[in-house]
Design an enzyme around this catalytic site. Sequence first.
Site, PDB file in Angstrom:
ATOM      1  N   VAL A  40       0.834  -1.202   0.000  1.00 22.77           N
ATOM      2  CA  VAL A  40       0.000   0.000   0.000  1.00 22.77           C
ATOM      3  C   VAL A  40       0.872   1.258   0.000  1.00 22.77           C
ATOM      4  O   VAL A  40       0.569   2.230  -0.705  1.00 22.77           O
ATOM      5  CB  VAL A  40      -0.976   0.003   1.198  1.00 22.77           C
ATOM      6  CG1 VAL A  40      -1.782   1.285   1.245  1.00 22.77           C
ATOM      7  CG2 VAL A  40      -1.913  -1.200   1.122  1.00 22.77           C
ATOM      8  N   CYS A  41       1.950   1.245   0.738  1.00 27.71           N
ATOM      9  CA  CYS A  41       2.855   2.401   0.758  1.00 27.71           C
ATOM     10  C   CYS A  41       3.445   2.627  -0.625  1.00 27.71           C
ATOM     11  O   CYS A  41       3.488   3.753  -1.121  1.00 27.71           O
ATOM     12  CB  CYS A  41       3.969   2.194   1.780  1.00 27.71           C
ATOM     13  SG  CYS A  41       3.392   1.958   3.468  1.00 27.71           S
ATOM     14  N   ALA A  42       3.899   1.559  -1.254  1.00 24.19           N
ATOM     15  CA  ALA A  42       4.458   1.663  -2.594  1.00 24.19           C
ATOM     16  C   ALA A  42       3.411   2.176  -3.572  1.00 24.19           C
ATOM     17  O   ALA A  42       3.705   3.016  -4.430  1.00 24.19           O
ATOM     18  CB  ALA A  42       4.994   0.301  -3.043  1.00 24.19           C
ATOM     19  N   SER A  89       0.927   4.163  -2.940  1.00 21.72           N
ATOM     20  CA  SER A  89       0.690   5.600  -2.726  1.00 21.72           C
ATOM     21  C   SER A  89       1.803   6.435  -3.359  1.00 21.72           C
ATOM     22  O   SER A  89       1.535   7.487  -3.945  1.00 21.72           O
ATOM     23  CB  SER A  89       0.536   5.926  -1.237  1.00 21.72           C
ATOM     24  OG  SER A  89       1.756   5.848  -0.544  1.00 21.72           O
TER      25      SER A  89
END
Length: 168
Positions: free
Chosen positions: A59-61, A63
Amino acid sequence: MANITLGGTPVKTSGELPEIGSQLQDFELVAIDLSTKTLADFKGSKLVLNIFPSVNTGVCAASVRQFNTEANELENTKVLCISRDIPFAQDQFCAAEGLENVVMLSDFKTGTFGKTNGLLMASGAFEGLLSRSVIVVDADGKILYTEQVPETGEEPNYKAALEALLVE
């Protein structure tokens, strides 16, 4: 303290996000070239602060990729992607993904950015990392929008963050 979740499990943060209308506090974060960046380095630009636990999670990647795409369309705006990852990991991620429209910054040295802005996870499996949040500021450093993503495993509301830039 804000109450968020990680995989449905309650997590507390070190405080609350800064208030809309207030000034973003100055910061010292480490860039991928190991230089120190402060708010003054971005003076005169609108900022989207994409804050997350680690670029090495899906999810971080996602974003970072999404904001990298959106950054191409933004006038006088810089997207700062902030985590506690070491700068080498941030640089490797951007190089592997071909991302050139975001500025990767790390709070790995002191965690002061996370503490000052109420973003440090104070409990749970990711304790010590930054909670998934977005802060949007105008060219004078006034906060226009904030989002504390309630479930860490979910993406932020990109549309609302970007629309905040158009309101001013």
